[in-house]
Design a protein around this motif. Structure first.
Motif, mmCIF file in Angstrom:
data_model
loop_
_atom_site.group_PDB
_atom_site.id
_atom_site.type_symbol
_atom_site.label_atom_id
_atom_site.label_comp_id
_atom_site.label_asym_id
_atom_site.label_seq_id
_atom_site.Cartn_x
_atom_site.Cartn_y
_atom_site.Cartn_z
ATOM 1 N N ALA A 196 0.835 -1.208 0.000
ATOM 2 C CA ALA A 196 0.000 0.000 0.000
ATOM 3 C C ALA A 196 0.867 1.254 0.000
ATOM 4 O O ALA A 196 0.592 2.210 -0.731
ATOM 5 N N LYS A 197 1.923 1.252 0.814
ATOM 6 C CA LYS A 197 2.817 2.419 0.859
ATOM 7 C C LYS A 197 3.543 2.601 -0.469
ATOM 8 O O LYS A 197 3.767 3.739 -0.899
ATOM 9 N N GLN A 198 3.887 1.501 -1.132
ATOM 10 C CA GLN A 198 4.548 1.614 -2.438
ATOM 11 C C GLN A 198 3.643 2.314 -3.448
ATOM 12 O O GLN A 198 4.105 3.121 -4.252
ATOM 13 N N LEU A 199 2.348 2.000 -3.409
ATOM 14 C CA LEU A 199 1.406 2.665 -4.310
ATOM 15 C C LEU A 199 1.342 4.160 -4.003
ATOM 16 O O LEU A 199 1.404 4.992 -4.910
ATOM 17 N N LEU A 200 1.263 4.500 -2.719
ATOM 18 C CA LEU A 200 1.234 5.919 -2.348
ATOM 19 C C LEU A 200 2.540 6.611 -2.732
ATOM 20 O O LEU A 200 2.517 7.748 -3.216
ATOM 21 N N PRO A 212 -12.734 -3.072 11.576
ATOM 22 C CA PRO A 212 -11.591 -3.801 11.025
ATOM 23 C C PRO A 212 -10.325 -3.640 11.877
ATOM 24 O O PRO A 212 -9.997 -2.537 12.301
ATOM 25 N N LYS A 213 -9.664 -4.780 12.110
ATOM 26 C CA LYS A 213 -8.477 -4.800 12.968
ATOM 27 C C LYS A 213 -7.197 -5.090 12.191
ATOM 28 O O LYS A 213 -6.114 -5.013 12.735
ATOM 29 N N SER A 214 -7.326 -5.471 10.929
ATOM 30 C CA SER A 214 -6.149 -5.822 10.138
ATOM 31 C C SER A 214 -5.421 -4.559 9.678
ATOM 32 O O SER A 214 -5.979 -3.462 9.683
ATOM 33 N N VAL A 215 -4.180 -4.728 9.307
ATOM 34 C CA VAL A 215 -3.397 -3.623 8.753
ATOM 35 C C VAL A 215 -2.999 -3.986 7.326
ATOM 36 O O VAL A 215 -2.904 -5.167 7.005
ATOM 37 N N PRO A 216 -2.816 -2.995 6.481
ATOM 38 C CA PRO A 216 -2.953 -1.572 6.758
ATOM 39 C C PRO A 216 -4.419 -1.144 6.796
ATOM 40 O O PRO A 216 -5.277 -1.817 6.241
ATOM 41 N N GLN A 217 -4.646 -0.024 7.448
ATOM 42 C CA GLN A 217 -5.928 0.677 7.362
ATOM 43 C C GLN A 217 -5.596 2.090 6.901
ATOM 44 O O GLN A 217 -4.722 2.740 7.461
ATOM 45 N N ILE A 218 -6.282 2.533 5.871
ATOM 46 C CA ILE A 218 -5.942 3.781 5.197
ATOM 47 C C ILE A 218 -7.116 4.758 5.285
ATOM 48 O O ILE A 218 -8.263 4.372 5.056
#
Length: 85
Positions: free
Chosen positions: A18-22, A51-57
């Motif tokens: 997710a961070k790579q996309l950002l 929701p408890k999973s990561v990442p959460q955006i």
């Protein structure tokens, strides 16, 4: 530019993706590394509504979801619109 926040764990491959996309979008974001921090995780769960999973955006305080969700927005061509709102 949108305010972007992402809750992560250090060893989470989905967080990295997710961070790579950002990063590819060349946008600034605030990362909350919550691994081992029960208080921070509780705050994240409160913000997500469950929701408890990561990442959460979050983008402009709106819960976007996780890695698959942000990549789905990108695939539909909607992420740039949200980021530039």
């Amino acid at each position: 530019m949108a305010k972007i926040e992402i809750y992560t764990w250090k060893t989470c491959p989905f967080c990295t993706r997710a961070k790579q996309l950002l990063d590819m979008k060349d946008v600034d974001y605030t990362e909350y590394m919550i691994q081992g921090d029960d208080d921070a995780r509780a705050k994240m769960v409160e913000r997500t509504g469950g929701p408890k999973s990561v990442p959460q955006i979050f983008i402009d305080d709106v819960h976007i979801g996780g890695c698959d969700d942000i990549h789905a927005l990108e695939a539909k061509g909607e992420l740039d619109t949200i980021l530039n709102a």
